[in-house]
Each structure stands twice: as structure tokens, then as C-alpha cells.
Design a protein around this motif. Structure first.
Motif, PDB file in Angstrom:
ATOM      1  N   GLY A   1       0.788  -1.235   0.000  1.00 48.02           N
ATOM      2  CA  GLY A   1       0.000   0.000   0.000  1.00 48.02           C
ATOM      3  C   GLY A   1       0.815   1.278   0.000  1.00 48.02           C
ATOM      4  N   LEU A   2       2.132   1.196  -0.104  1.00 46.38           N
ATOM      5  CA  LEU A   2       2.979   2.386  -0.087  1.00 46.38           C
ATOM      6  C   LEU A   2       3.379   2.856  -1.484  1.00 46.38           C
ATOM      7  N   GLY A   3       2.915   2.150  -2.516  1.00 47.63           N
ATOM      8  CA  GLY A   3       3.263   2.527  -3.882  1.00 47.63           C
ATOM      9  C   GLY A   3       4.533   1.870  -4.394  1.00 47.63           C
ATOM     10  N   ILE A   4       5.101   0.976  -3.624  1.00 48.34           N
ATOM     11  CA  ILE A   4       6.356   0.328  -4.021  1.00 48.34           C
ATOM     12  C   ILE A   4       6.142  -0.581  -5.217  1.00 48.34           C
ATOM     13  N   GLY A   5       5.047  -1.326  -5.232  1.00 47.26           N
ATOM     14  CA  GLY A   5       4.756  -2.187  -6.378  1.00 47.26           C
ATOM     15  C   GLY A   5       4.662  -1.393  -7.666  1.00 47.26           C
ATOM     16  N   ARG A   6       3.985  -0.250  -7.603  1.00 47.24           N
ATOM     17  CA  ARG A   6       3.863   0.613  -8.782  1.00 47.24           C
ATOM     18  C   ARG A   6       5.233   1.130  -9.228  1.00 47.24           C
ATOM     19  N   LEU A   7       6.083   1.530  -8.269  1.00 48.14           N
ATOM     20  CA  LEU A   7       7.439   1.980  -8.607  1.00 48.14           C
ATOM     21  C   LEU A   7       8.228   0.862  -9.285  1.00 48.14           C
ATOM     22  N   LEU A   8       8.100  -0.351  -8.774  1.00 43.60           N
ATOM     23  CA  LEU A   8       8.815  -1.476  -9.368  1.00 43.60           C
ATOM     24  C   LEU A   8       8.331  -1.755 -10.785  1.00 43.60           C
ATOM     25  N   VAL A   9       7.017  -1.683 -11.015  1.00 40.94           N
ATOM     26  CA  VAL A   9       6.485  -1.912 -12.365  1.00 40.94           C
ATOM     27  C   VAL A   9       6.977  -0.820 -13.317  1.00 40.94           C
ATOM     28  N   GLU A  10       6.964   0.425 -12.875  1.00 42.16           N
ATOM     29  CA  GLU A  10       7.460   1.510 -13.724  1.00 42.16           C
ATOM     30  C   GLU A  10       8.938   1.294 -14.056  1.00 42.16           C
ATOM     31  N   HIS A  11       9.708   0.880 -13.078  1.00 38.17           N
ATOM     32  CA  HIS A  11      11.122   0.610 -13.302  1.00 38.17           C
ATOM     33  C   HIS A  11      11.295  -0.558 -14.275  1.00 38.17           C
ATOM     34  N   MET A  12      10.518  -1.616 -14.074  1.00 39.83           N
ATOM     35  CA  MET A  12      10.594  -2.796 -14.935  1.00 39.83           C
ATOM     36  C   MET A  12      10.259  -2.444 -16.382  1.00 39.83           C
ATOM     37  N   THR A  13       9.229  -1.644 -16.600  1.00 40.41           N
ATOM     38  CA  THR A  13       8.874  -1.299 -17.981  1.00 40.41           C
ATOM     39  C   THR A  13       9.975  -0.446 -18.618  1.00 40.41           C
ATOM     40  N   GLY A  14      10.623   0.396 -17.834  1.00 41.78           N
ATOM     41  CA  GLY A  14      11.756   1.159 -18.344  1.00 41.78           C
ATOM     42  C   GLY A  14      12.923   0.255 -18.707  1.00 41.78           C
ATOM     43  N   GLN A  15      13.207  -0.729 -17.877  1.00 43.22           N
ATOM     44  CA  GLN A  15      14.261  -1.699 -18.176  1.00 43.22           C
ATOM     45  C   GLN A  15      13.922  -2.501 -19.434  1.00 43.22           C
ATOM     46  N   ALA A  16      12.660  -2.890 -19.561  1.00 42.32           N
ATOM     47  CA  ALA A  16      12.231  -3.658 -20.739  1.00 42.32           C
ATOM     48  C   ALA A  16      12.390  -2.831 -22.009  1.00 42.32           C
ATOM     49  N   ARG A  17      11.976  -1.580 -21.951  1.00 44.80           N
ATOM     50  CA  ARG A  17      12.118  -0.681 -23.097  1.00 44.80           C
ATOM     51  C   ARG A  17      13.591  -0.515 -23.467  1.00 44.80           C
ATOM     52  N   ALA A  18      14.443  -0.295 -22.461  1.00 41.59           N
ATOM     53  CA  ALA A  18      15.878  -0.119 -22.702  1.00 41.59           C
ATOM     54  C   ALA A  18      16.509  -1.375 -23.314  1.00 41.59           C
ATOM     55  N   ALA A  19      15.916  -2.540 -23.033  1.00 35.53           N
ATOM     56  CA  ALA A  19      16.422  -3.796 -23.582  1.00 35.53           C
ATOM     57  C   ALA A  19      15.868  -4.073 -24.982  1.00 35.53           C
ATOM     58  N   GLY A  20      15.014  -3.163 -25.473  1.00 35.39           N
ATOM     59  CA  GLY A  20      14.456  -3.323 -26.809  1.00 35.39           C
ATOM     60  C   GLY A  20      13.206  -4.183 -26.882  1.00 35.39           C
ATOM     61  N   LEU A  21      12.609  -4.460 -25.733  1.00 36.15           N
ATOM     62  CA  LEU A  21      11.386  -5.258 -25.726  1.00 36.15           C
ATOM     63  C   LEU A  21      10.191  -4.386 -26.084  1.00 36.15           C
ATOM     64  N   HIS A  22       9.194  -4.997 -26.685  1.00 40.48           N
ATOM     65  CA  HIS A  22       7.954  -4.291 -27.008  1.00 40.48           C
ATOM     66  C   HIS A  22       6.845  -4.618 -26.028  1.00 40.48           C
ATOM     67  N   ALA A  23       6.946  -5.777 -25.400  1.00 37.70           N
ATOM     68  CA  ALA A  23       5.942  -6.220 -24.435  1.00 37.70           C
ATOM     69  C   ALA A  23       6.605  -7.150 -23.426  1.00 37.70           C
ATOM     70  N   VAL A  24       5.991  -7.254 -22.251  1.00 36.17           N
ATOM     71  CA  VAL A  24       6.475  -8.144 -21.204  1.00 36.17           C
ATOM     72  C   VAL A  24       5.297  -8.990 -20.728  1.00 36.17           C
TER      73      VAL A  24
END
Length: 148
Positions: free
Chosen positions: A84-107
């Protein structure tokens, strides 16, 4: 929200990440078999993109593992005390940024059923359902984050 940093996990984090998985309240009761004996090993951490959300004292509040070759979010956990502190959302935002940087289109995400609503709220779309298999005796929602 406390001061949170997301950093690359190391093999030294193995015990802390394993403890977070094994003590997760989301895996009690019928779901306990899923994490019984589970280990987030050092080799796994070193081989994959595993990131931890930590507080100012380097206490692990959550983590995720992105498998770039499979374009899949393999693990995602937030400590019960940090829900409930927003940590999960921060992790998802970070993960999507990592995926984009790796050239992925979807996860792809094969979700723990109680976590499906969280993934939907953070932008994933449901793509199907996986039937029970092995030690997993329940159907699991399959989702996708579009990151391109």
C-alpha cells in the motif's frame, strides 16, 4: 512514502529476497505450496535483471526479476509490511523502463491470481489463462505490459 531507492540486486541479496518470497502473505493457505522451499539464488540474480526497492537502511521492501530473453516478468514481490505504499507501482514503472531499454515491445506476466488486479491497475492487459500444472493446482491469469 519512505525514501525508496531501486537498485540492482546482487547475489548477496539472495537470502533477503528468498525470505521475502517465502513469508509473503499472498502465498498462505492453498497457495503455500508455490513458495515452499523456493529460493532466489545468487546465480539467478546475477544472470537476470533483478532489482530491489530498498529504504534508507537498505532494507528490501520489494523486488522484481525481468527475464529479457523470454520478455517475461518472472518474480515480483512487495513485503507485507510495505504493501500500500506505492512500491509495487514503482517497481512496475522501473521494470517497464528496463524492458524498453532492452528493446522489448511487451512483457508477459503469468500472475498469482490474487495479484491480477494489481497488474491490471498498473497497465497490464489480460491475454488469457494458464491451466494448473505441476505443483500449481489453480489456473493463473496471463497478462501483458506493452512497453514500446
Amino acid at each position: 512514502m519512505p525514501d525508496i531507492t531501486i537498485r540492482r540486486a546482487t547475489a548477496d541479496d539472495s537470502k533477503r529476497l528468498t525470505r521475502l518470497v517465502r513469508t509473503s502473505g499472498a502465498y498462505r493457505g492453498d497457495y503455500a505450496a508455490m513458495v515452499d522451499g523456493y529460493q532466489v539464488g545468487g546465480a539467478y540474480i546475477e544472470h537476470h535483471r533483478v532489482f530491489a526497492a530498498v529504504d534508507a537502511n537498505d532494507r528490501v521492501l520489494g523486488f522484481y526479476a525481468l527475464l529479457v530473453d523470454e520478455a517475461e516478468l518472472d518474480l515480483a514481490f512487495v513485503a507485507d509490511s510495505a504493501q500500500g505504499l506505492g512500491i509495487g507501482r514503482l517497481l512496475v514503472e522501473h521494470m517497464t523502463g528496463q524492458a524498453r531499454a532492452a528493446g522489448l515491445h511487451a512483457v508477459r506476466v503469468v500472475a498469482h491470481p490474487p495479484a491480477e488486479e494489481f497488474y491490471l491497475r498498473t497497465g497490464a492487459v489480460r491475454t488469457g489463462t494458464l491451466p494448473p500444472a505441476g505443483r500449481i493446482h489453480w489456473a493463473r491469469p496471463e497478462l501483458r505490459y506493452d512497453v514500446a
